[in-house]
Design a protein around this motif. Structure first.
Motif, PDB file in Angstrom:
ATOM      1  N   ILE B  89      53.453  43.139  42.663  1.00  0.00           N
ATOM      2  CA  ILE B  89      52.098  43.459  43.533  1.00  0.00           C
ATOM      3  C   ILE B  89      52.231  42.614  44.614  1.00  0.00           C
ATOM      4  CG2 ILE B  89      49.977  43.270  43.752  1.00  0.00           C
ATOM      5  CD1 ILE B  89      50.227  45.063  41.175  1.00  0.00           C
ATOM      6  N   LEU B 218      49.134  46.414  34.359  1.00  0.00           N
ATOM      7  CA  LEU B 218      49.270  47.075  35.799  1.00  0.00           C
ATOM      8  C   LEU B 218      47.994  47.471  36.366  1.00  0.00           C
ATOM      9  CD1 LEU B 218      51.700  47.571  37.437  1.00  0.00           C
ATOM     10  CD2 LEU B 218      52.234  50.171  36.848  1.00  0.00           C
ATOM     11  N   GLY B 221      45.881  46.788  42.330  1.00  0.00           N
ATOM     12  CA  GLY B 221      46.709  46.038  43.515  1.00  0.00           C
ATOM     13  C   GLY B 221      47.805  46.571  44.032  1.00  0.00           C
ATOM     14  N   LEU B 222      48.489  47.669  43.177  1.00  0.00           N
ATOM     15  CA  LEU B 222      49.694  48.226  43.694  1.00  0.00           C
ATOM     16  C   LEU B 222      49.163  49.758  44.392  1.00  0.00           C
ATOM     17  CD1 LEU B 222      52.684  48.599  42.749  1.00  0.00           C
ATOM     18  CD2 LEU B 222      51.736  50.773  40.919  1.00  0.00           C
ATOM     19  N   ALA B 225      48.786  47.398  47.355  1.00  0.00           N
ATOM     20  CA  ALA B 225      50.274  47.072  48.538  1.00  0.00           C
ATOM     21  C   ALA B 225      50.801  48.110  48.606  1.00  0.00           C
ATOM     22  CB  ALA B 225      51.108  47.020  46.927  1.00  0.00           C
ATOM     23  N   ALA B 280      46.798  39.458  48.647  1.00  0.00           N
ATOM     24  CA  ALA B 280      47.431  39.056  47.393  1.00  0.00           C
ATOM     25  C   ALA B 280      46.741  38.380  46.013  1.00  0.00           C
ATOM     26  CB  ALA B 280      49.225  39.226  47.229  1.00  0.00           C
ATOM     27  N   ALA B 283      44.012  39.810  44.800  1.00  0.00           N
ATOM     28  CA  ALA B 283      44.813  40.937  43.537  1.00  0.00           C
ATOM     29  C   ALA B 283      45.025  39.717  42.200  1.00  0.00           C
ATOM     30  CB  ALA B 283      45.574  41.356  43.630  1.00  0.00           C
ATOM     31  N   GLU B 284      46.221  38.947  42.247  1.00  0.00           N
ATOM     32  CA  GLU B 284      46.145  37.606  41.689  1.00  0.00           C
ATOM     33  C   GLU B 284      45.302  37.443  40.418  1.00  0.00           C
ATOM     34  OE1 GLU B 284      49.491  38.814  40.859  1.00  0.00           O
ATOM     35  OE2 GLU B 284      49.692  37.440  40.548  1.00  0.00           O
TER      36      GLU B 284
END
Lengths: 510, 371, 309
Positions: B89, B218, B221-222, B225, B280, B283-284
């Motif tokens: 991601i 999971l 955020g996927l 992306a 990103a 999301a992390e």
């Protein structure tokens, strides 16, 4: 049997599918000035580049002083006593004249002050002997174009060349400087050197050379003794047909004023004043030519008019309303089109195909895009039509345009610039590097623009082109227009003098 | 004196017979081959694997064992696959941002820092507004994360457009600044008072965490992306803006002559590039680590450069390469159990990039017999 | 002691690796090839020094090994950029990424192990009585002295010898140099390799003086700062010395201020060199906006001989 100092036999050179030099035979004697004449793209420079080791011949042999020579690199050529003065000078801008001249010399590793002083003296003496003068200790970028050429010549002499090739040496010089160059060449000849000069300018050839070799389309056509021939014969050989030298009769234009530039002053990149109070005007349906030696402000003039450069003082009125700020989009939208000087550098994107290149200036319009999205299918059809109409030869619509020939690239560029019926076209050296046929095509397009009531500002170094096409010719010198001639009264010699900054006969006497 | 020198040389006959010293073949550049064949990325990856195999072998390990261990770790189990996707991601988001900048030759290598400030900004929301309801909390974190990343990108863009500073140096320097700032907040003002004096922010509440898919790690955020990939693809392919990028990428001067404002585009792409990296980062922290800490990114920003280049800046290719490199990172961790450092995956990444740029060029040459 | 002398000593100590790397970068870029792999090269130089030093306990062998390894990397960069005409930016980046990964991989086994020795120092006792000078120059290590010598040698090489003339010509106008019989490829290969060796030596110096043990990524962006310093120094070795010490001083200033009990958190002090690099480059860009910056004119452009004009 007479032994030539240079003899080339059956030389062939191909660039991809183009044969730039096709079974060329050429020979020159010591103690002569030999002119290699031909139009742009005839292959003169290619042949000479092979003699000087820049290119390697695909076939054929070269003899120097009667002995077969293998010339693989400029170094080999120098070892054989062959030196070449290139059209775009091979000088390192940041080094001094003297450093450029001694470049490549391996004799001494350490170069203290004494060594430099001695070298300066040696170079000055050598230059003096051939009537050349320039400051040896200044970096090249501070020298004038004429001085740079002298550095180039001294460089070949210093390296002991006895066969000296000059590639289009007069194209960057004023008429006065040309005279100086010829007297230098005569001194070289007296010292027993072989002087070879490529050019496409008839008058200079007749005035300076001993023999003339004529090339056309990669082939050697004939070699003549200058005093036994005349301009007409040489011109016929060069072009391949009788040349019509007289200009076409035409109706004088009485269109209304389209562009009016008053007292324009512009500063160039390093703070140099490039345009100095320049004024000019262009009417509808009129081709105005701008003649001048390169570097007198032509580039900046074109850039200001097309919105690429801002100006410091002065006024530009286009189509009845004053232009306030420099904006490329503004210029495009108000109907100014631009054929830039170097088409692959600033006119086309070589990696992209024809569609993308044709859309350059119009992709923002309603016709080609909507809500920020391009009308892809419609643009393709539009491009196909344009390519057909302007006879651009391309394998596919998506073939990168860098793979097209120079003539086809220029046609594509004109297609883009003409299709939206510009009010004014600014064309800079539009026929540079094109063959005869492509040049005629470009001239026709410019005349069509004129017929359809567009104005054209034609900036060119080719005086013949200007004389043939222009309704009026303006001469630019040091960033200002210093003279004007009309189609009917234009005189080659007078324009030549003005290009050197000499306004009138009285002034030239002084 | 020069004349004597010359005639002496000229009369000495054929100069030198060099054919003895020359190779029987030579490489010749073929300028018409601009498009590289589709198989170069695959061959580059293979060659990089071979090169690193040599180093592994020299280290006393069997390359086959190591590679199969890495492969199994990344793609062999369902846990491995979800972990790989989790790592993919940030790579995909940063890679997209890098691709958009590289399209117009803006060499942004600051995704690492842009990601870090994105993560910090998202955490700031949790620190200063701890009790927001779920939706608003996530939305605000998203906005803050993207904005911070974009701002960090802007700090690279402005020196380039207005002062002519090389963006490589600026963006890299800003990476270090961002990492130091991260150290400052996790050791200082944002340190979790109940964290046993370990550096790191308090653990996020559920309202501050991105929803996960099923029982895996999971997170959604996927989806971000993948949506970004689709938008990017449509923008580049079909819009005027995409056309302008294409022109600038192919010929800057010509683009300027067509009335395109290059500086404005540099700023725009750096804002997008930084914004995606910031996303990103958000999301992390919000989807994976659930708190801000050191090492929030194991070099995603740098790996994403290779991911983007390997995909030839193509958005759909990026999906493939980011999963591949996500697997490489996971695989790198899995070989630690047999005593190999995880930096083996970094080494592989660098080697892949080497072979890739070499491969892009080698295919433009052809071998000619005879000197 | 006063505040200034120790700061100067620290500036030289922290500045020497920067200086060596900058000198390497200058040679690279003067020859017309960008070297953005400095960070990776420094790390490779540092890790090789550590491994060989710990294994052989011979400093000379360790330094030779590190220079040898980075020379190999330089050759690879040269091959990519000169022979294959690859994108010089990407090649440098690849070198940085591979260098940091490979050095971490190699160094894992010795990470944190102390080195079996330090750089020998030259004790110049006759300087001792001279104030300041004696304190600064009386007790410097051999690599620092080598860097002084290199500055002078490179300055003379570039401006006073035929080799230097060829170097300048190759960086500014390779086509001209080629026509004049200068071997462009050979010279570019040579200087890219030598430049890489100097950058490797910078890494070795860094690990031997600043942090006497291997740690992953210990250069912390010094390689990139050196890339900036090349521009700051306008491709001139003597200016490189001044610029490197200026940055060395900044680097150690934070540490000194911390010792003096400054209230500013150390993280912010550590940011100074990075932020100043950007600000200095911006200032130079602003000041040079209307004049040539001294950049070698063909920097980053591959040279192709048989080009049709």
């Amino acid at each position: 049997m007479q032994e030539y100092s240079v003899e080339m036999r059956g030389i062939v050179k191909r660039f991809g599918s183009v044969t730039a030099s096709d079974q060329v035979d050429f020979s020159a004697n010591a103690g002569e000035i030999h002119a290699l004449l031909g139009e742009n793209g005839a292959g003169k420079s290619t042949v000479m580049s092979m003699l000087s080791g820049v290119y390697r011949a695909d076939e054929g042999e070269i003899l120097i002083h009667g002995k077969p020579a293998k010339i693989r690199s400029p170094k080999d050529a120098a070892m054989l006593g062959v030196g070449m003065v290139f059209q775009n000078f091979r000088l390192v801008q940041t080094l001094t004249a003297a450093e450029n001249i001694v470049l490549g010399e391996k004799s001494s590793f350490w170069r203290g002050r004494n060594w430099i002083k001695n070298k300066h003296k040696e170079i000055e003496e050598l230059a003096e002997r051939f009537g050349l003068k320039f400051p040896v200790d200044r970096p090249i970028w501070q020298l004038s174009v004429g001085e740079q050429q002298r550095v180039e010549i001294v460089k070949t002499l210093y390296r002991g060349a006895d066969i000296i090739i000059l590639d289009e040496p007069t194209s960057v010089l004023t008429p006065g400087e040309v005279e100086g160059l010829f007297s230098t060449l005569r001194r070289m000849k007296q010292e027993g050197k072989t002087v070879i000069m490529t050019t496409h300018k008839m008058k200079e050839v007749m005035a300076s050379s001993d023999r003339i070799s004529v090339m056309r389309k990669g082939k050697m056509i004939a070699t003549l003794v200058t005093k036994d021939t005349d301009e007409r014969e040489v011109a016929r050989l060069m072009v391949g047909r009788e040349v019509v030298i007289e200009r076409q009769e035409r109706e004088a234009t009485e269109g209304e004023e389209l562009l009016n530039v008053k007292n324009l002053s512009v500063y160039a990149d390093h703070g140099r004043k490039a345009l100095d109070g320049l004024s000019l005007s262009v009417r509808k349906g009129e081709i105005v030519g701008v003649a001048g030696v390169a570097g007198n402000g032509q580039k900046e003039l074109a850039e200001v008019l097309t919105g690429l450069r801002t100006w410091r003082e002065g006024e530009i009125i286009f189509d009845g309303s004053p232009v306030k700020t420099a904006s490329v989009r503004g210029a495009i939208d108000s109907g100014i089109s631009h054929v830039p000087e170097n088409r692959m550098k600033s006119g086309l994107a070589g990696r992209l195909g024809s569609v993308d290149n044709l859309l350059f200036k119009s992709y923002r319009s309603e016709e080609h895009s909507t809500f920020g999205f391009l009308k892809a299918a419609k643009n393709r059809i539009w491009s196909e039509e344009l390519v057909r109409k302007f006879d651009v030869k391309t394998p596919e619509l998506d073939t990168p345009v860098q793979q097209l020939s120079g003539g086809n690239q220029q046609k594509l560029l004109f297609a883009r610039e003409v299709t939206h019926r510009p009010k004014l076209m600014v064309a800079v050296h539009p026929t540079q590097g094109l063959d005869v046929g492509a040049t005629a095509g470009v001239h026709e397009l410019l005349m069509e623009l004129r017929a359809s009531e567009s104005g054209v500002l034609l900036i060119s170094e080719d005086l013949d082109e200007l004389l043939q096409l222009s309704d009026r010719i303006l001469v630019i010198y040091n960033g200002a227009i210093i003279g004007e001639e009309t189609h009917e009264t234009a005189d080659r010699e007078r324009i030549g003098l003005m290009m050197a900054g000499i306004r009138s006969r009285e002034e030239s006497m002084v | 004196m020069s004349q004597e020198k010359a005639s002496g040389r000229a009369l000495s006959g054929p100069v030198k017979q060099t054919s003895g010293g020359r190779l029987p073949w030579r490489l010749e550049y073929d300028s018409s081959r601009i498009r590289t064949p589709w198989w170069t990325p695959i061959v580059s990856v293979a060659l990089a694997l071979v090169l690193c195999a040599i180093f592994i072998y020299a280290n006393g390990m069997s390359p086959v064992t190591v590679y199969s261990k890495m492969f199994k770790g990344a793609f062999g189990t369902s846990y491995g696959i979800t972990e790989t996707l989790v790592k993919a991601i940030p790579l995909l988001l940063c890679g997209l941002g890098i691709a958009v900048a590289y399209r117009i030759s803006v060499w942004n290598i600051g995704a690492e820092g842009q990601l870090t400030v994105g993560a910090m900004a998202a955490t700031a929301v949790t620190v200063y507004f701890p009790n927001l309801p779920g939706f608003w909390s996530i939305l605000l974190m998203l906005i803050f994360g993207v904005a911070a990343g974009a701002f960090w990108g802007l700090l690279t863009a402005i020196p380039k457009t207005h002062f002519g500073v090389n963006e490589l140096i600026t963006s890299l320097m800003l990476n270090y600044v961002a990492l130091l700032a991260l150290d400052y907040v996790v050791f200082g003002p944002w340190k979790d008072p109940n964290g046993f004096n370990m550096p790191g922010s308090p653990v996020f509440t559920d309202a501050q965490s991105l929803p996960v898919l099923g029982a895996t790690r999971l997170h959604i955020g996927l989806i971000f992306a993948l949506v970004a990939v689709v938008i990017y693809y449509l923008m580049v392919r079909f819009t005027r803006w995409g056309y302008e990028l294409r022109l600038i990428g192919a010929n800057q001067t010509a683009a300027r002559y067509a009335g395109i404002h290059i500086k404005r585009h540099i700023i725009i792409v750096m804002l997008i590039s930084g914004g995606l990296a910031g996303l990103a980062g958000m999301a992390e922290v919000s989807g994976v680590s659930h708190k801000l800490m050191q090492g929030i990114s194991p070099g995603y920003g740098y790996t994403a450069i290779i991911v983007a280049w390997l995909a030839k800046l193509n958005p759909l290719g990026l999906v493939v390469t980011s999963v591949l490199f996500g697997g490489l990172i996971v695989g790198g961790f899995s070989v630690q159990t047999i005593g190999l450092p995880s930096s083996i995956s970094e080494m592989l990444q660098g080697a892949i990039l080497f072979f890739l740029i070499a491969g892009d060029m080698v295919t433009r040459f052809r071998i000619r017999r005879g000197a | 002691m006063d505040f200034v002398t120790p700061l100067l000593i620290a500036a030289i100590s922290a500045g020497t690796p920067l200086l060596l790397a900058t000198l390497g970068g200058i040679l690279n870029e003067r020859a017309g090839i960008l070297q953005l792999g400095a960070e990776g090269l420094m790390l490779m130089g540092a890790v090789t020094t550590c491994i060989v030093f710990i294994r052989t306990e011979n400093l000379g062998v360790a330094l030779l090994a590190s220079v040898g390894v980075t020379a190999l990397f330089g050759l690879i960069h040269a091959f990519l950029c000169i022979t294959l005409r690859a994108n010089q930016t990407m090649s440098g980046l690849a070198m940085t990424l591979f260098g940091s990964g490979f050095s971490a991989y190699l160094g894992k086994s010795i990470s944190g192990n102390p080195l079996p020795g330090v750089l020998p120092r030259l004790h110049l006792d006759f300087l001792k009585p001279v104030p300041v000078i004696g304190d600064i120059f009386g007790n410097l290590d051999v690599l620092t002295w080598l860097s002084f010598v290199l500055v002078i040698v490179l300055h003379l090489l570039i401006h006073r010898t035929s080799w230097g003339l060829h170097l300048r010509a190759v960086g500014d106008s390779p086509a001209t140099a080629d026509v004049m019989g200068v071997h462009v490829r050979l010279i570019r290969y040579g200087y890219v390799t030598i430049g890489a060796m100097l950058i490797g030596l910078a890494g070795a110096d860094m690990v031997l003086t600043v942090a006497p043990t291997w740690n992953e990524g210990l250069t912390a962006g010094r390689g990139w700062i050196a890339v900036g310093l090349v521009i700051f120094a306008r491709w001139n070795p003597v200016r490189a010395l001044l610029c490197a010490y200026f940055f060395g001083a900044l680097d150690s200033l934070g540490f000194r201020m911390q010792l003096l009990g400054s209230a500013i958190p150390p993280y912010f002090l550590k940011m100074i060199p990075y932020v100043v690099t950007i600000l200095v480059l911006m200032y130079l860009g602003y000041r040079n906006r209307n004049k040539p910056s001294g950049t070698p004119e063909s920097l980053g452009v591959p040279y192709v001989r048989e080009q049709r004009f």
